[in-house]
Design a protein around this motif. Structure first.
Motif, PDB file in Angstrom:
ATOM      1  N   VAL A   6     -33.968  41.338   9.992  1.00 33.81           N
ATOM      2  CA  VAL A   6     -34.206  40.892   8.396  1.00 33.81           C
ATOM      3  C   VAL A   6     -34.289  39.094   8.710  1.00 33.81           C
ATOM      4  CG1 VAL A   6     -32.412  42.714   7.236  1.00 33.81           C
ATOM      5  CG2 VAL A   6     -31.376  40.939   8.786  1.00 33.81           C
ATOM      6  N   SER A   7     -34.555  38.855   7.653  1.00 33.60           N
ATOM      7  CA  SER A   7     -35.219  37.839   7.712  1.00 33.60           C
ATOM      8  C   SER A   7     -34.156  36.496   7.883  1.00 33.60           C
ATOM      9  CB  SER A   7     -35.703  37.016   6.361  1.00 33.60           C
ATOM     10  OG  SER A   7     -34.930  37.207   4.866  1.00 33.60           O
ATOM     11  N   TRP A   8     -33.796  35.770   8.343  1.00 41.23           N
ATOM     12  CA  TRP A   8     -33.130  34.487   8.645  1.00 41.23           C
ATOM     13  C   TRP A   8     -31.419  33.729   7.134  1.00 41.23           C
ATOM     14  CZ3 TRP A   8     -32.775  29.952   6.586  1.00 41.23           C
ATOM     15  CH2 TRP A   8     -34.347  29.366   6.046  1.00 41.23           C
ATOM     16  N   TRP A   9     -32.724  34.315   6.395  1.00 46.07           N
ATOM     17  CA  TRP A   9     -32.008  33.832   5.347  1.00 46.07           C
ATOM     18  C   TRP A   9     -31.398  34.980   4.266  1.00 46.07           C
ATOM     19  CZ3 TRP A   9     -32.921  36.671   1.007  1.00 46.07           C
ATOM     20  CH2 TRP A   9     -34.271  37.041   0.690  1.00 46.07           C
ATOM     21  N   GLU A  10     -31.816  36.002   4.831  1.00 47.50           N
ATOM     22  CA  GLU A  10     -30.814  37.096   4.504  1.00 47.50           C
ATOM     23  C   GLU A  10     -29.697  37.383   4.825  1.00 47.50           C
ATOM     24  OE1 GLU A  10     -31.286  42.311   3.856  1.00 47.50           O
ATOM     25  OE2 GLU A  10     -33.146  41.156   4.466  1.00 47.50           O
ATOM     26  N   ILE A  11     -29.629  36.751   6.194  1.00 46.29           N
ATOM     27  CA  ILE A  11     -28.592  36.921   7.040  1.00 46.29           C
ATOM     28  C   ILE A  11     -27.996  35.880   6.584  1.00 46.29           C
ATOM     29  CG2 ILE A  11     -27.005  36.326   9.651  1.00 46.29           C
ATOM     30  CD1 ILE A  11     -30.125  37.698  10.398  1.00 46.29           C
ATOM     31  N   ILE A  12     -28.155  34.748   6.191  1.00 43.67           N
ATOM     32  CA  ILE A  12     -27.019  33.345   5.889  1.00 43.67           C
ATOM     33  C   ILE A  12     -26.464  33.752   4.663  1.00 43.67           C
ATOM     34  CG2 ILE A  12     -27.114  31.306   4.997  1.00 43.67           C
ATOM     35  CD1 ILE A  12     -29.326  30.530   7.726  1.00 43.67           C
ATOM     36  N   LEU A  13     -27.212  34.921   3.725  1.00 49.53           N
ATOM     37  CA  LEU A  13     -26.698  34.915   2.308  1.00 49.53           C
ATOM     38  C   LEU A  13     -26.124  36.034   2.618  1.00 49.53           C
ATOM     39  CD1 LEU A  13     -26.997  35.345  -0.975  1.00 49.53           C
ATOM     40  CD2 LEU A  13     -28.846  37.189  -0.354  1.00 49.53           C
ATOM     41  N   ARG A  14     -25.683  36.561   3.843  1.00 45.01           N
ATOM     42  CA  ARG A  14     -24.954  38.190   3.988  1.00 45.01           C
ATOM     43  C   ARG A  14     -23.589  37.261   4.293  1.00 45.01           C
ATOM     44  NH1 ARG A  14     -26.089  43.109   5.329  1.00 45.01           N
ATOM     45  NH2 ARG A  14     -28.515  43.609   3.850  1.00 45.01           N
ATOM     46  N   VAL A  15     -23.910  36.195   5.614  1.00 44.80           N
ATOM     47  CA  VAL A  15     -22.553  35.625   5.892  1.00 44.80           C
ATOM     48  C   VAL A  15     -22.201  34.465   4.655  1.00 44.80           C
ATOM     49  CG1 VAL A  15     -21.973  33.979   6.891  1.00 44.80           C
ATOM     50  CG2 VAL A  15     -23.579  35.044   8.087  1.00 44.80           C
ATOM     51  N   VAL A  16     -22.577  33.836   4.112  1.00 38.72           N
ATOM     52  CA  VAL A  16     -21.998  33.528   2.772  1.00 38.72           C
ATOM     53  C   VAL A  16     -21.056  34.229   1.842  1.00 38.72           C
ATOM     54  CG1 VAL A  16     -22.756  32.163   0.747  1.00 38.72           C
ATOM     55  CG2 VAL A  16     -22.994  31.386   2.732  1.00 38.72           C
ATOM     56  N   ILE A  17     -21.951  35.505   1.418  1.00 40.62           N
ATOM     57  CA  ILE A  17     -20.821  36.416   0.704  1.00 40.62           C
ATOM     58  C   ILE A  17     -19.953  36.793   1.601  1.00 40.62           C
ATOM     59  CG2 ILE A  17     -21.094  38.382  -0.197  1.00 40.62           C
ATOM     60  CD1 ILE A  17     -24.030  37.867  -1.088  1.00 40.62           C
ATOM     61  N   ILE A  18     -20.200  37.434   2.208  1.00 41.57           N
ATOM     62  CA  ILE A  18     -18.970  37.701   3.583  1.00 41.57           C
ATOM     63  C   ILE A  18     -17.760  36.015   3.411  1.00 41.57           C
ATOM     64  CG2 ILE A  18     -18.302  38.914   5.526  1.00 41.57           C
ATOM     65  CD1 ILE A  18     -19.225  40.824   3.172  1.00 41.57           C
ATOM     66  N   TYR A  19     -17.915  35.454   3.754  1.00 39.24           N
ATOM     67  CA  TYR A  19     -17.024  34.473   3.675  1.00 39.24           C
ATOM     68  C   TYR A  19     -16.903  34.162   2.836  1.00 39.24           C
ATOM     69  CZ  TYR A  19     -15.398  29.662   4.963  1.00 39.24           C
ATOM     70  OH  TYR A  19     -14.386  28.824   5.131  1.00 39.24           O
ATOM     71  N   VAL A  20     -17.166  34.125   1.592  1.00 34.48           N
ATOM     72  CA  VAL A  20     -16.224  33.965   0.149  1.00 34.48           C
ATOM     73  C   VAL A  20     -15.595  35.132  -0.200  1.00 34.48           C
ATOM     74  CG1 VAL A  20     -17.176  33.704  -2.869  1.00 34.48           C
ATOM     75  CG2 VAL A  20     -18.140  32.665  -0.968  1.00 34.48           C
ATOM     76  N   PHE A  21     -15.708  35.879  -0.201  1.00 33.64           N
ATOM     77  CA  PHE A  21     -15.313  37.985  -0.026  1.00 33.64           C
ATOM     78  C   PHE A  21     -13.785  37.200   0.495  1.00 33.64           C
ATOM     79  CE2 PHE A  21     -13.290  41.749   1.521  1.00 33.64           C
ATOM     80  CZ  PHE A  21     -13.739  42.433   0.103  1.00 33.64           C
ATOM     81  N   LEU A  22     -13.875  36.876   2.149  1.00 34.00           N
ATOM     82  CA  LEU A  22     -12.799  36.962   2.964  1.00 34.00           C
ATOM     83  C   LEU A  22     -11.597  36.278   2.375  1.00 34.00           C
ATOM     84  CD1 LEU A  22     -14.382  37.752   5.936  1.00 34.00           C
ATOM     85  CD2 LEU A  22     -12.783  39.151   5.018  1.00 34.00           C
ATOM     86  N   LEU A  23     -12.704  34.531   1.899  1.00 34.30           N
ATOM     87  CA  LEU A  23     -11.880  33.666   1.537  1.00 34.30           C
ATOM     88  C   LEU A  23     -10.425  33.896   0.217  1.00 34.30           C
ATOM     89  CD1 LEU A  23     -11.388  30.249   2.286  1.00 34.30           C
ATOM     90  CD2 LEU A  23     -13.378  29.910   0.615  1.00 34.30           C
ATOM     91  N   VAL A  24     -11.605  34.359  -0.321  1.00 35.04           N
ATOM     92  CA  VAL A  24     -10.411  35.388  -1.783  1.00 35.04           C
ATOM     93  C   VAL A  24      -9.823  36.256  -1.304  1.00 35.04           C
ATOM     94  CG1 VAL A  24     -10.780  36.919  -3.787  1.00 35.04           C
ATOM     95  CG2 VAL A  24     -12.429  35.081  -3.584  1.00 35.04           C
ATOM     96  N   ILE A  25      -9.808  37.101  -0.705  1.00 34.16           N
ATOM     97  CA  ILE A  25      -9.118  38.135   0.485  1.00 34.16           C
ATOM     98  C   ILE A  25      -7.764  37.361   0.420  1.00 34.16           C
ATOM     99  CG2 ILE A  25      -7.897  39.551   1.548  1.00 34.16           C
ATOM    100  CD1 ILE A  25      -9.816  40.056  -1.361  1.00 34.16           C
ATOM    101  N   LEU A  26      -8.481  36.491   1.138  1.00 31.52           N
ATOM    102  CA  LEU A  26      -6.831  35.437   2.707  1.00 31.52           C
ATOM    103  C   LEU A  26      -6.113  34.378   1.352  1.00 31.52           C
ATOM    104  CD1 LEU A  26      -9.164  34.573   5.613  1.00 31.52           C
ATOM    105  CD2 LEU A  26      -7.203  35.586   5.386  1.00 31.52           C
ATOM    106  N   VAL A  27      -6.673  33.445  -0.177  1.00 28.73           N
ATOM    107  CA  VAL A  27      -6.180  33.006  -0.111  1.00 28.73           C
ATOM    108  C   VAL A  27      -4.446  33.374  -1.188  1.00 28.73           C
ATOM    109  CG1 VAL A  27      -6.385  32.176  -2.664  1.00 28.73           C
ATOM    110  CG2 VAL A  27      -8.270  31.209  -0.914  1.00 28.73           C
ATOM    111  N   LEU A  28      -5.765  35.716  -1.554  1.00 34.89           N
ATOM    112  CA  LEU A  28      -4.513  36.048  -2.423  1.00 34.89           C
ATOM    113  C   LEU A  28      -2.903  36.307  -1.568  1.00 34.89           C
ATOM    114  CD1 LEU A  28      -4.250  37.861  -4.944  1.00 34.89           C
ATOM    115  CD2 LEU A  28      -5.532  39.596  -3.897  1.00 34.89           C
ATOM    116  N   LEU A  29      -4.061  36.720  -0.419  1.00 31.61           N
ATOM    117  CA  LEU A  29      -2.418  37.047   1.082  1.00 31.61           C
ATOM    118  C   LEU A  29      -1.321  35.897   1.044  1.00 31.61           C
ATOM    119  CD1 LEU A  29      -4.141  39.682   3.207  1.00 31.61           C
ATOM    120  CD2 LEU A  29      -2.366  40.236   1.858  1.00 31.61           C
ATOM    121  N   LEU A  30      -2.305  34.827   0.813  1.00 34.96           N
ATOM    122  CA  LEU A  30      -1.397  33.223   0.841  1.00 34.96           C
ATOM    123  C   LEU A  30      -0.557  33.429  -0.514  1.00 34.96           C
ATOM    124  CD1 LEU A  30      -3.732  31.264   2.904  1.00 34.96           C
ATOM    125  CD2 LEU A  30      -1.621  31.765   3.730  1.00 34.96           C
TER     126      LEU A  30
END
Length: 145
Positions: A6-30
């Motif tokens: 896949v294109s490099w920008w799609e990988i970066i976009l996927r990483v950003v989406i997953i990062y934000v999702f995990l951040l929200v979940i971690l903040v909720l747990l904290l």
């Protein structure tokens, strides 16, 4: 090895989406853990109180695991039971509604199992972990290989 599928920008976009999702979940747990902390330690913020609370949580987790292993009734209460969604081409809409499962989710699982419609399914089961197991009907007289 060095070519991207896949294109490099799609990988970066996927990483950003997953990062934000995990951040929200971690903040909720904290926030949740912080909100119940004083209820657990009674306002005692000493190291010993923290160790006792941590040990008690680990012990409770072990005891719940042991109880679910020893008792089918407790296992069903804690972990739930698999639910039959389809049997011999018959869809159980009441189970889907109770489990808050959409037709889109069910159809995706059917397609993944090679079934185009409910009538092609011998059984479909919503497992405890949320996965839908699908067994297609076999043609009469033909064995499965």
């Amino acid at each position: 090895m060095w070519q991207l599928s896949v294109s490099w920008w799609e990988i970066i976009l996927r990483v950003v989406i997953i990062y934000v999702f995990l951040l929200v979940i971690l903040v909720l747990l904290l926030v949740l853990s912080n909100s119940v902390q004083n209820a657990m330690n009674g306002g005692d913020n000493s190291v010993l109180a923290g160790l006792i609370s941590a040990a008690a949580l680990v012990l409770m987790n072990y005891l719940v695991g042991l109880a679910t292993y020893k008792s089918k009734r407790i296992e069903a209460l804690v972990e739930g039971r698999p639910e039959v969604l389809i049997h011999n081409g018959r869809l159980f809409a009441d189970v889907m509604e109770r489990e808050k499962l959409t037709h889109h989710e069910l159809n995706a699982a059917l397609r993944a199992a090679g079934c185009a419609c409910v009538e092609e399914v011998h059984f479909a089961i919503l497992e405890n972990n949320g996965v839908i197991s699908v067994q297609p009907k076999t043609e009469r007289g033909l064995g499965r290989s």
